[in-house]
Design a protein around this motif. Structure first.
Motif, PDB file in Angstrom:
ATOM      1  N   ALA A  13     106.843  17.329  91.019  1.00 43.82           N
ATOM      2  CA  ALA A  13     105.866  17.671  90.135  1.00 43.82           C
ATOM      3  C   ALA A  13     105.540  16.984  89.143  1.00 43.82           C
ATOM      4  O   ALA A  13     104.909  17.015  88.463  1.00 43.82           O
ATOM      5  N   LEU A  14     107.130  16.810  88.449  1.00 46.59           N
ATOM      6  CA  LEU A  14     106.673  16.412  86.777  1.00 46.59           C
ATOM      7  C   LEU A  14     107.003  14.618  87.740  1.00 46.59           C
ATOM      8  O   LEU A  14     105.678  14.089  86.203  1.00 46.59           O
ATOM      9  N   SER A  15     107.203  14.233  87.903  1.00 43.85           N
ATOM     10  CA  SER A  15     107.376  12.497  88.262  1.00 43.85           C
ATOM     11  C   SER A  15     105.694  12.392  88.539  1.00 43.85           C
ATOM     12  O   SER A  15     105.318  10.934  87.852  1.00 43.85           O
ATOM     13  N   THR A  16     105.653  12.793  89.814  1.00 44.57           N
ATOM     14  CA  THR A  16     103.704  12.047  90.437  1.00 44.57           C
ATOM     15  C   THR A  16     103.046  12.728  89.638  1.00 44.57           C
ATOM     16  O   THR A  16     101.845  12.666  90.130  1.00 44.57           O
ATOM     17  N   VAL A  46      98.990  12.506  84.279  1.00 46.83           N
ATOM     18  CA  VAL A  46      98.078  12.471  84.075  1.00 46.83           C
ATOM     19  C   VAL A  46      98.848  12.631  82.561  1.00 46.83           C
ATOM     20  O   VAL A  46      97.368  11.787  81.647  1.00 46.83           O
ATOM     21  N   LEU A  47      99.817  12.760  81.669  1.00 44.31           N
ATOM     22  CA  LEU A  47      99.602  12.404  80.722  1.00 44.31           C
ATOM     23  C   LEU A  47      99.619  10.734  80.367  1.00 44.31           C
ATOM     24  O   LEU A  47      99.160  10.255  79.326  1.00 44.31           O
ATOM     25  N   ASP A  48     100.237  10.087  81.542  1.00 45.83           N
ATOM     26  CA  ASP A  48      99.659   8.861  80.845  1.00 45.83           C
ATOM     27  C   ASP A  48      98.477   8.196  80.907  1.00 45.83           C
ATOM     28  O   ASP A  48      98.041   7.500  80.284  1.00 45.83           O
ATOM     29  N   ALA A  49      97.818   9.117  82.164  1.00 40.76           N
ATOM     30  CA  ALA A  49      96.561   8.759  81.976  1.00 40.76           C
ATOM     31  C   ALA A  49      95.473   9.606  80.704  1.00 40.76           C
ATOM     32  O   ALA A  49      94.670   8.850  80.088  1.00 40.76           O
ATOM     33  N   VAL A  50      95.831  10.319  80.203  1.00 41.16           N
ATOM     34  CA  VAL A  50      95.885  10.741  79.026  1.00 41.16           C
ATOM     35  C   VAL A  50      95.987   9.471  77.841  1.00 41.16           C
ATOM     36  O   VAL A  50      95.585   9.252  77.110  1.00 41.16           O
ATOM     37  N   ILE A  56     104.282  24.269  84.378  1.00 49.48           N
ATOM     38  CA  ILE A  56     103.192  23.908  85.371  1.00 49.48           C
ATOM     39  C   ILE A  56     103.553  23.560  86.824  1.00 49.48           C
ATOM     40  O   ILE A  56     103.010  23.370  87.626  1.00 49.48           O
ATOM     41  N   ALA A  57     104.983  23.090  86.230  1.00 53.00           N
ATOM     42  CA  ALA A  57     105.525  21.811  87.115  1.00 53.00           C
ATOM     43  C   ALA A  57     105.770  22.892  88.475  1.00 53.00           C
ATOM     44  O   ALA A  57     106.223  22.849  90.070  1.00 53.00           O
ATOM     45  N   ALA A  58     106.389  24.641  87.882  1.00 53.84           N
ATOM     46  CA  ALA A  58     107.211  25.509  89.055  1.00 53.84           C
ATOM     47  C   ALA A  58     105.421  25.886  89.429  1.00 53.84           C
ATOM     48  O   ALA A  58     105.574  26.403  90.471  1.00 53.84           O
ATOM     49  N   CYS A 105     101.238   2.840  91.972  1.00 59.08           N
ATOM     50  CA  CYS A 105     100.016   2.619  91.321  1.00 59.08           C
ATOM     51  C   CYS A 105      98.580   3.400  90.963  1.00 59.08           C
ATOM     52  O   CYS A 105      98.449   2.648  90.415  1.00 59.08           O
ATOM     53  N   PHE A 106      99.268   4.148  91.451  1.00 58.80           N
ATOM     54  CA  PHE A 106      99.005   5.629  91.639  1.00 58.80           C
ATOM     55  C   PHE A 106      99.324   6.335  89.690  1.00 58.80           C
ATOM     56  O   PHE A 106      98.541   6.417  89.019  1.00 58.80           O
ATOM     57  N   GLY A 107     100.084   5.518  89.642  1.00 58.41           N
ATOM     58  CA  GLY A 107     101.299   6.283  87.735  1.00 58.41           C
ATOM     59  C   GLY A 107     100.712   5.525  86.887  1.00 58.41           C
ATOM     60  O   GLY A 107     101.102   5.275  85.799  1.00 58.41           O
ATOM     61  N   ILE A 108     100.049   4.117  87.257  1.00 66.12           N
ATOM     62  CA  ILE A 108      99.405   2.868  86.205  1.00 66.12           C
ATOM     63  C   ILE A 108      98.184   3.162  85.772  1.00 66.12           C
ATOM     64  O   ILE A 108      97.430   3.160  86.727  1.00 66.12           O
TER      65      ILE A 108
END
Ligand code: NAD
Length: 524
Positions: free
Chosen positions: A89-92, A97-101, A74-76, A434-437
């Motif tokens: 692509a992996l970190s942001t 998305v995984l954190d949101a899940v 997916i990152a590719a 904050c977008f990753g929280i």
């Protein structure tokens, strides 16, 4: 050359912004096809809404595992169509998305659970109140290109877990990340009609707005957001608008210059400055101004630019030449009005058509476009200030209000300043994170938008509050129904005193006068 071209057979052709190589093509959905997608979603939604929350969470759990397993694939795709470094692509994107899940798995059941509503008014005590979050039905999502996976994914998953169906229109520049989301959710067991991706450009977006969806979550520019809001208003379509930003960074006199300058460089240049939460204005206390500028210039010189597929690269290209020309215009305007160019300042055609060197500008003023309009490019414009009040006034002197940051070694001082800044989020000693929280609501004030995504508030945007009231004595007529008369007037007057008068004697007298209402026999 544009990264995208509409072709005769109504296809959008996506090109890698770093190399201009073709990534693939996707159909431009017609009005009829978009309408049909919304109707299919509408037909599938009631069954999904009736399913237990645990059945919906099971799909999310499978999706999480598939995303973990296929993260590099997916990152590719993200990097190929957006140009950003694979690490970003992996970190942001994928990590967000995984954190949101995880947030939804942990919190959706309790946030969406029906809530008892106790009544304070003694006349209403015999009623049972229940607040139920009712899914809207079909949520339309329109997305931009700068976070082509995380933005549509978090919004889609939040809408789905709340019992809605989704019709998603990704940016014409980056449709494949959304198609990957759709594929993964299909593999995770989601009925394919519950998430439909309708690819296309602006007109496809406006057709989705007019298509009969029940709510719209739009992320994009202020100009398009205003158009979308106008057409939504024509049929009172509820909207969430996540629009542009011009985020200020305030560096106070007691800040750690080394840390703050690293944050400024990353915050301004990450994703080539194409982040709604990018540091777009930097205000530094005059006592550390020169030291801060020098550190920014040195750190900028160490950045490596190139195609995002190269793991040594810090900065990729801009998305297209229009964006690059905006950046050039802002730099030229700033220099012509007296700003000092300390680093970068020019396009880098030797790297590819859309590369612009990370740029540091000093001594900027609010008369310059670079301090007023959203630049959305790798520019760090810096100016000095003398007092905290001046810094707050400068930060608030903007049509935008998405996010901001304050840098200080005194957290109390930072939080006190944060309360005075007009922005949806203010970070003390960090930027963009904050977008990753996932617990933190994301959204702005003023021209930066309406409503929230992420966290509890993001979930609550996906349901409308339905209040269900059940009377516990269904055989009893209500004392306030017809059958009025002089006595009832006195009783009601007493009841008002009993409930609300400040004077205890009057309250007691009111209670005595109103008791007769319980004995009313002439109710219709
Ligand atoms: P854009 O407004 O050009 O396009 C956004 C989406 O709207 C695209 O899918 C586009 O096809 C569609 N669209 C275009 N015209 C339309 C119309 N008339 N009706 C309906 N849809 C239409 O924005 P962009 O260039 O893709 O994205 C960059 C902007 O997005 C920046 O301003 C950035 O700040 C903003 N943004 C905001 C957030 C946020 O969360 N606040 C996040 C990311 C990006």
């Amino acid at each position: 050359m544009n990264a995208i071209a509409a072709e005769a057979q109504a296809q959008i052709v996506v090109r890698n912004p770093a190399t201009q190589e073709g990534v693939g093509s996707a159909p431009v959905f017609s009005e009829r096809e978009i309408q049909a997608a919304v109707e299919r979603a509408r037909a599938a939604q009631p069954c999904w809404a009736r399913a237990s929350i645990s059945a919906r969470l099971a799909v999310l759990r499978s999706f999480r595992q598939l995303l973990v397993e296929q993260k590099n694939k997916i990152a590719a795709v993200i990097t190929a169509e957006s140009g950003k470094p694979l690490a970003e692509a992996l970190s942001t994107e994928i990590l967000v998305v995984l954190d949101a899940v995880q947030f939804l798995l942990n919190n959706a059941p309790s946030i969406l659970r029906p809530e008892r509503v106790p009544h304070a008014n003694p006349a209403m005590k015999l009623k049972r109140g229940l607040l139920v979050g009712q899914p809207y039905g079909v949520i339309g999502i329109i997305s931009p290109w700068n976070y082509p996976f995380s933005l549509p994914s978090v919004q889609t998953l939040t809408a789905l877990i709340s019992g809605n169906a989704v019709v998603l229109k990704p940016s014409e520049l980056t449709p494949f990340s959304s198609l990957e989301l759709q594929r993964l959710l299909g593999e995770a067991g989601l009925d394919r009609d519950l998430l439909q991706v309708v690819t296309g450009d602006g007109p496809a977006g406006s057709e989705l707005v007019a298509s009969g969806i029940d709510k719209l979550v739009f992320t994009g520019s202020v100009a398009t957001g205003k158009k979308v809001a106008q057409s939504a208003a024509a049929r009172l379509l509820p909207v969430v608008l996540e629009l542009g930003g011009k985020d200020p960074m305030i560096v106070l006199d007691d800040a750690d210059v080394d840390v703050a300058s690293s944050a400024a460089v990353w915050g301004a240049f990450m994703n080539a400055g194409q982040t709604c939460l990018s540091v777009e204005r930097c205000y530094v206390h005059q006592s550390i101004y020169n030291e801060f500028l020098q550190a920014c210039v040195e750190k900028t010189a160490r950045l490596r630019q190139g195609p995002g597929t190269d793991s040594k690269v810090d900065l990729g290209p801009m998305i297209h030449d229009r964006q690059l020309r905006t950046v050039e215009r802002h730099v030229e305007d700033a220099i012509s009005r007296g700003a000092r160019l300390l680093a970068g300042g020019k396009a880098l055609p030797q790297l590819g058509p859309n590369f612009f060197a990370p740029t540091v500008l000093a001594d900027v003023t609010h008369e310059m476009a670079v301090m007023r309009e959203e630049t959305f490019g790798p520019i760090l414009p810096v100016r000095s200030f003398q007092t905290d009040d001046e810094a707050v006034a400068l930060a608030n002197d903007s049509e935008f209000g998405l996010a901001a940051s304050v840098w200080t070694s005194n957290r109390g001082r930072g939080e006190a300043l944060a309360r005075r800044i007009n922005a949806g989020t203010v970070m003390v000693n960090d930027v963009i994170a904050c977008f990753g929280i996932s617990e933190a609501p994301h959204g702005g004030v003023k021209a930066s938008g309406i409503g929230r995504t992420h966290g509890r508030y993001g979930l609550e945007e996906m349901v409308w509050p339905k209040y269900i009231d059940s009377d516990r004595l269904p055989g009893m007529k209500k004392l306030w129904w017809y059958g009025y008369g002089p006595a009832f007037h006195t009783q009601m007057s007493g009841f008002v005193d009993f409930l609300f008068d400040r004077n205890l004697i009057k309250r007691m007298r009111g209670a005595a006068n109103s008791t007769g209402s319980f004995l009313r026999r002439k109710l219709l």
